[in-house]
Write a protein that holds these residues in place. Structure first.
Motif, PDB file in Angstrom:
ATOM      1  N   TYR A   1      21.923  28.908 100.247  1.00  0.00           N
ATOM      2  CA  TYR A   1      20.874  27.950 100.610  1.00  0.00           C
ATOM      3  C   TYR A   1      19.619  28.686 101.085  1.00  0.00           C
ATOM      4  O   TYR A   1      18.493  28.387 100.644  1.00  0.00           O
ATOM      5  CB  TYR A   1      21.379  27.009 101.699  1.00  0.00           C
ATOM      6  CG  TYR A   1      20.284  26.195 102.346  1.00  0.00           C
ATOM      7  CD1 TYR A   1      19.757  25.070 101.716  1.00  0.00           C
ATOM      8  CD2 TYR A   1      19.772  26.562 103.592  1.00  0.00           C
ATOM      9  CE1 TYR A   1      18.735  24.333 102.301  1.00  0.00           C
ATOM     10  CE2 TYR A   1      18.757  25.834 104.191  1.00  0.00           C
ATOM     11  CZ  TYR A   1      18.236  24.721 103.532  1.00  0.00           C
ATOM     12  OH  TYR A   1      17.223  23.998 104.119  1.00  0.00           O
ATOM     13  N   SER A   2      19.814  29.671 101.971  1.00  0.00           N
ATOM     14  CA  SER A   2      18.665  30.390 102.523  1.00  0.00           C
ATOM     15  C   SER A   2      17.934  31.181 101.447  1.00  0.00           C
ATOM     16  O   SER A   2      16.700  31.220 101.415  1.00  0.00           O
ATOM     17  CB  SER A   2      19.133  31.340 103.640  1.00  0.00           C
ATOM     18  OG  SER A   2      19.758  30.607 104.676  1.00  0.00           O
ATOM     19  N   TYR A   3      18.705  31.802 100.560  1.00  0.00           N
ATOM     20  CA  TYR A   3      18.073  32.653  99.550  1.00  0.00           C
ATOM     21  C   TYR A   3      17.380  31.822  98.474  1.00  0.00           C
ATOM     22  O   TYR A   3      16.211  32.068  98.139  1.00  0.00           O
ATOM     23  CB  TYR A   3      19.119  33.575  98.914  1.00  0.00           C
ATOM     24  CG  TYR A   3      18.509  34.529  97.911  1.00  0.00           C
ATOM     25  CD1 TYR A   3      17.906  35.706  98.329  1.00  0.00           C
ATOM     26  CD2 TYR A   3      18.513  34.240  96.547  1.00  0.00           C
ATOM     27  CE1 TYR A   3      17.323  36.579  97.417  1.00  0.00           C
ATOM     28  CE2 TYR A   3      17.931  35.106  95.631  1.00  0.00           C
ATOM     29  CZ  TYR A   3      17.338  36.263  96.065  1.00  0.00           C
ATOM     30  OH  TYR A   3      16.752  37.110  95.160  1.00  0.00           O
ATOM     31  N   PHE A   4      18.075  30.846  97.920  1.00  0.00           N
ATOM     32  CA  PHE A   4      17.522  30.110  96.783  1.00  0.00           C
ATOM     33  C   PHE A   4      16.494  29.047  97.177  1.00  0.00           C
ATOM     34  O   PHE A   4      15.559  28.777  96.425  1.00  0.00           O
ATOM     35  CB  PHE A   4      18.643  29.440  95.987  1.00  0.00           C
ATOM     36  CG  PHE A   4      19.452  30.396  95.160  1.00  0.00           C
ATOM     37  CD1 PHE A   4      18.864  31.183  94.189  1.00  0.00           C
ATOM     38  CD2 PHE A   4      20.814  30.518  95.356  1.00  0.00           C
ATOM     39  CE1 PHE A   4      19.601  32.073  93.423  1.00  0.00           C
ATOM     40  CE2 PHE A   4      21.573  31.398  94.600  1.00  0.00           C
ATOM     41  CZ  PHE A   4      20.967  32.181  93.631  1.00  0.00           C
ATOM     42  N   LEU A   5      16.652  28.468  98.339  1.00  0.00           N
ATOM     43  CA  LEU A   5      15.819  27.326  98.688  1.00  0.00           C
ATOM     44  C   LEU A   5      14.839  27.584  99.825  1.00  0.00           C
ATOM     45  O   LEU A   5      13.971  26.748 100.085  1.00  0.00           O
ATOM     46  CB  LEU A   5      16.710  26.127  99.049  1.00  0.00           C
ATOM     47  CG  LEU A   5      17.673  25.664  97.949  1.00  0.00           C
ATOM     48  CD1 LEU A   5      18.526  24.509  98.453  1.00  0.00           C
ATOM     49  CD2 LEU A   5      16.908  25.252  96.694  1.00  0.00           C
ATOM     50  N   VAL A   6      14.972  28.717 100.521  1.00  0.00           N
ATOM     51  CA  VAL A   6      14.105  28.937 101.678  1.00  0.00           C
ATOM     52  C   VAL A   6      13.200  30.154 101.473  1.00  0.00           C
ATOM     53  O   VAL A   6      11.986  30.026 101.303  1.00  0.00           O
ATOM     54  CB  VAL A   6      14.927  29.083 102.979  1.00  0.00           C
ATOM     55  CG1 VAL A   6      13.994  29.323 104.171  1.00  0.00           C
ATOM     56  CG2 VAL A   6      15.782  27.849 103.212  1.00  0.00           C
ATOM     57  N   ASP A   7      13.777  31.347 101.476  1.00  0.00           N
ATOM     58  CA  ASP A   7      12.913  32.529 101.530  1.00  0.00           C
ATOM     59  C   ASP A   7      13.270  33.625 100.537  1.00  0.00           C
ATOM     60  O   ASP A   7      12.872  34.778 100.731  1.00  0.00           O
ATOM     61  CB  ASP A   7      12.913  33.113 102.952  1.00  0.00           C
ATOM     62  CG  ASP A   7      14.310  33.360 103.489  1.00  0.00           C
ATOM     63  OD1 ASP A   7      14.432  33.626 104.690  1.00  0.00           O
ATOM     64  OD2 ASP A   7      15.284  33.275 102.708  1.00  0.00           O
ATOM     65  N   GLY A   8      13.995  33.327  99.473  1.00  0.00           N
ATOM     66  CA  GLY A   8      14.316  34.362  98.496  1.00  0.00           C
ATOM     67  C   GLY A   8      13.236  34.565  97.455  1.00  0.00           C
ATOM     68  O   GLY A   8      13.205  35.580  96.772  1.00  0.00           O
ATOM     69  N   GLN A   9      12.319  33.596  97.332  1.00  0.00           N
ATOM     70  CA  GLN A   9      11.321  33.636  96.269  1.00  0.00           C
ATOM     71  C   GLN A   9       9.972  34.095  96.813  1.00  0.00           C
ATOM     72  O   GLN A   9       9.512  33.615  97.853  1.00  0.00           O
ATOM     73  CB  GLN A   9      11.198  32.254  95.632  1.00  0.00           C
ATOM     74  CG  GLN A   9      10.556  32.253  94.257  1.00  0.00           C
ATOM     75  CD  GLN A   9      10.560  30.878  93.628  1.00  0.00           C
ATOM     76  OE1 GLN A   9       9.729  30.043  93.983  1.00  0.00           O
ATOM     77  NE2 GLN A   9      11.482  30.627  92.725  1.00  0.00           N
ATOM     78  N   THR A  10       9.357  35.032  96.101  1.00  0.00           N
ATOM     79  CA  THR A  10       8.030  35.526  96.461  1.00  0.00           C
ATOM     80  C   THR A  10       7.158  35.508  95.213  1.00  0.00           C
ATOM     81  O   THR A  10       7.511  36.116  94.200  1.00  0.00           O
ATOM     82  CB  THR A  10       8.106  36.962  97.023  1.00  0.00           C
ATOM     83  OG1 THR A  10       8.994  36.987  98.152  1.00  0.00           O
ATOM     84  CG2 THR A  10       6.733  37.439  97.452  1.00  0.00           C
ATOM     85  N   ASN A  11       6.031  34.776  95.297  1.00  0.00           N
ATOM     86  CA  ASN A  11       5.106  34.665  94.151  1.00  0.00           C
ATOM     87  C   ASN A  11       5.813  34.187  92.885  1.00  0.00           C
ATOM     88  O   ASN A  11       5.572  34.700  91.779  1.00  0.00           O
ATOM     89  CB  ASN A  11       4.410  36.003  93.894  1.00  0.00           C
ATOM     90  CG  ASN A  11       3.558  36.449  95.060  1.00  0.00           C
ATOM     91  OD1 ASN A  11       2.938  35.628  95.737  1.00  0.00           O
ATOM     92  ND2 ASN A  11       3.537  37.754  95.314  1.00  0.00           N
TER      93      ASN A  11
END
Length: 643
Positions: A53-63
């Motif tokens: 949940y944290s990686y895919f929906l919160v802070d795993g994506q940059t630009n």
């Protein structure tokens, strides 16, 4: 957020569970062992889902791109060569986070199922200790930050699978199966180790991210060095990737390194669901996916991956149509489905929609984990009720096992690729990727899809339909602990196909849109319907059609039933060639030359010691005689030399 603390718990908790249950479980906490192990897995599953949940929906994506996160990195070994070092760490990216969810959820279901299935076993606590060790090893494998760290956990997975396959160690067939699995995969892992050394030396690093960064840069020294030098007409890069894939092919039971997988069914059925359906056997697929940006640079290595996967898928599907042991059918089914995942990686491009094969492979790995573990646990419930693995001794079980029947049917429909179940969506993407990448492999995959539908519904009708054998069981269908995992996995089998997987997992970390191509799906669905219809005609009721068909096929059927004599070929090569022409001469040389030389030296030393031992007899008069004799000799030499 700080991933280091709770991701470290993913490894520490199962390791602690293994230690506690292994040391104190059998003597002090036998009855509570299952509850302790299951509770630990429940916590691990919650942590894995939170990580996803944290990686895919919160802070795993940059630009707009999912970036790898090094949650933890600790220096371990430093070498003098090119600053080469081995650091232990935790790597989180889309495929490792996805694997965390798969491993933890399936392992939790297996733990819960085992509470009822294994409750009467004498080594109950040992069983749960081994499950914890395997879970620790597999979780460590998928979050490894470098290729040598993954190799260490890779070997630990091999050890724990050896322990679980041979759990019934008083049963000779189980002992033989565990040794076979261990030895075959060790041969494959030797190639893996050599590939690791080539990559490490040429790239000057063992870290996955650094290897990928250096080899995908055409101007880098590593890329130039590995593509310009070679052996036997192949570059160093090609050899390294082939050898790494050799390790993956052994662990994932790809042809011709598949012979250990069917025999591994000698382990407890929940173990088969965990190791040989959803987790360990997909480690090879995960390894290729982890290094996919490098594999797609080398056409030869990628073609080997593609054709090995396609050959394995078709080969295993043909054998599965003839087997009568319920677990062996599922074992060959696993081999076939992993073949799908492999060739999807082999035909895939890189980046965006060109990388559809990569995404489809990971998607099928994800969906397959749930419906295949459901099939194995359903088979476990059937074996628990019927006290037999032989499908010829089954029939009419739908009346006695309604929950198992319903969930097993769902899993059969999913693996066959019937819409709208999860297997349909992931298989449809794999077939589309094959159509775009390699037409020959597409037609092999299409034929294999029809065979899959046939042998799975052959299995289904033989178990739950045909003639009622009038079972007299002293218990009901199964305890609640065995029904609950079936229901949960059944729900996942239905629902996971609707996950927007391409939004989370892609070859370059950039989400892309996929669409359902109904016109393209017509041919696969037609093959599936034909396979199910044929199985219905032959196996819905007992009749002489299967016997007549097998007689008509003659030697082809016998060859498929005997697994095309691959095991016999291995035995011939090992016993008649290796043992006779290499083993026996080596044993003779060891016995006569090496041992003979050492024994000769020992005998000579003993004889010499016997000859001179009188010189130290302990008698003073002898010493005086020797002394005066020496004086006389010296005097004689002095006089002679003086003259």
């Amino acid at each position: 957020m700080n991933y280091a603390q709770f991701t470290a718990l993913l490894l520490l908790l199962p390791l602690a569970s293994f230690t506690v249950l292994g040391i104190w479980g059998r003597k002090y906490i036998r009855q509570a062992s299952g509850i302790i192990g299951t509770t630990v897995l429940l916590v691990i599953t919650a942590l894995s889902l939170y990580a996803a949940y944290s990686y895919f929906l919160v802070d795993g994506q940059t630009n707009g791109t999912y970036q790898p996160i090094i949650a933890l990195q600790l220096p371990w070994l430093q070498f003098g060569y090119q600053q080469l070092s081995i650091d232990m760490g935790i790597l989180l990216d889309p495929i490792s986070v996805m694997m965390l969810v798969v491993i933890s959820v399936v392992s939790l279901m297996v733990h819960i199922f085992s509470l009822g299935y294994m409750k009467d076993e004498e080594r109950y606590s040992t069983y749960f200790a081994f499950l914890s060790l395997f879970t620790f090893s597999m979780l460590g494998l998928v979050i490894s930050v470098n290729i040598f760290q993954i190799y260490m956990f890779w070997e630990l997975v091999g050890v724990s699978s050896y322990l679980l396959i041979g759990f019934f160690f008083t049963k000779p067939s189980a002992v033989a199966a565990s040794k076979k699995a261990f030895i075959v995969t060790r041969f494959a892992d030797l190639g893996f180790l050599i590939g690791i050394l080539i990559l490490g030396i040429q790239c000057g690093t063992l870290d996955f991210m650094s290897i990928i960064e250096r080899l995908t840069n055409p101007q880098s020294e590593a890329y130039i060095g590995m593509t310009s030098t070679g052996f036997l007409g192949l570059s160093s890069l090609t050899w390294a990737l082939i050898l790494v894939f050799m390790g993956g092919a052994g662990k994932s039971a790809m042809f011709p390194l598949h012979i250990w997988l069917p025999d591994a069914m000698e382990g407890p059925t929940p173990v088969s669901a965990l190791i040989h359906a959803a987790t360990m056997v997909v480690a090879g697929v995960y390894l290729v996916a982890r290094l996919f940006p490098v594999f797609q640079l080398d056409e030869i290595a990628q073609n080997i991956v593609a054709w090995t996967g396609a050959t394995s898928a078709l080969f295993a599907a043909i054998i599965a149509t003839t087997q009568t042991d319920i677990k062996r059918v599922l074992a060959y089914s696993t081999m076939s489905q992993i073949g799908y995942m492999m060739f999807a990686l082999g035909v895939s491009g890189y980046g965006g929609e060109a990388g559809l094969g990569f995404t489809a492979s990971m998607f099928h790995l994800f969906t397959h984990a749930f419906f295949k573990s459901l099939l194995f646990l359903g088979a476990g419930a059937v074996i628990h009720y019927a006290h037999s693995n032989d499908m010829l001794h089954m029939g009419g079980l739908r009346k006695y096992m309604p929950v198992t029947h319903a969930t097993f049917l769902l899993a059969c429909l999913a693996i066959a690729g019937v819409p709208p179940l999860s297997g349909f969506f992931s298989k449809e993407e794999i077939l589309l990727a094959a159509w775009q990448g390699n037409k020959a492999i597409y037609f092999i995959a299409l034929g294999t899809a029809g065979l899959t539908a046939f042998y799975m519904f052959r299995l289904y009708f033989m178990i739950f339909w045909q003639r009622d054998k009038h079972y007299h069981s002293d218990h009901g269908e199964a305890p609640f602990s065995m029904k609950l995992p079936l229901l949960v996995l059944g729900a996942l089998t239905v629902g996971t196909g609707f996950i927007p997987f391409a939004q989370w997992v892609s070859s370059d970390g950039k989400p892309f849109e996929t669409a359902l191509h109904l016109d393209f799906s017509a041919a696969p669905i037609a093959m599936v319907v034909a396979g199910i219809g044929l199985a219905y005609s032959f196996y819905r009721k007992e009749n002489d059609k299967p016997a007549r068909l097998s007689a008509a096929l003659g030697s082809l059927y016998r060859s498929a039933y005997n697994k095309f004599y691959i095991d016999e070929l291995y035995l011939f090569v090992t016993h008649k060639i290796i043992f006779r022409f290499i083993g026996r001469p080596a044993a003779w040389a060891d016995r006569n030359l090496v041992d003979g030389t050492v024994n000769g030296l020992a005998t000579s030393t003993e004889n010499a010691a016997g000859a001179i031992k009188g010189w130290q007899s302990g008698k003073v008069q002898h010493y005086a005689l020797y002394f005066f004799g020496g004086v006389l000799v010296l005097a004689f030499l002095f006089i002679y030399l003086w003259k």
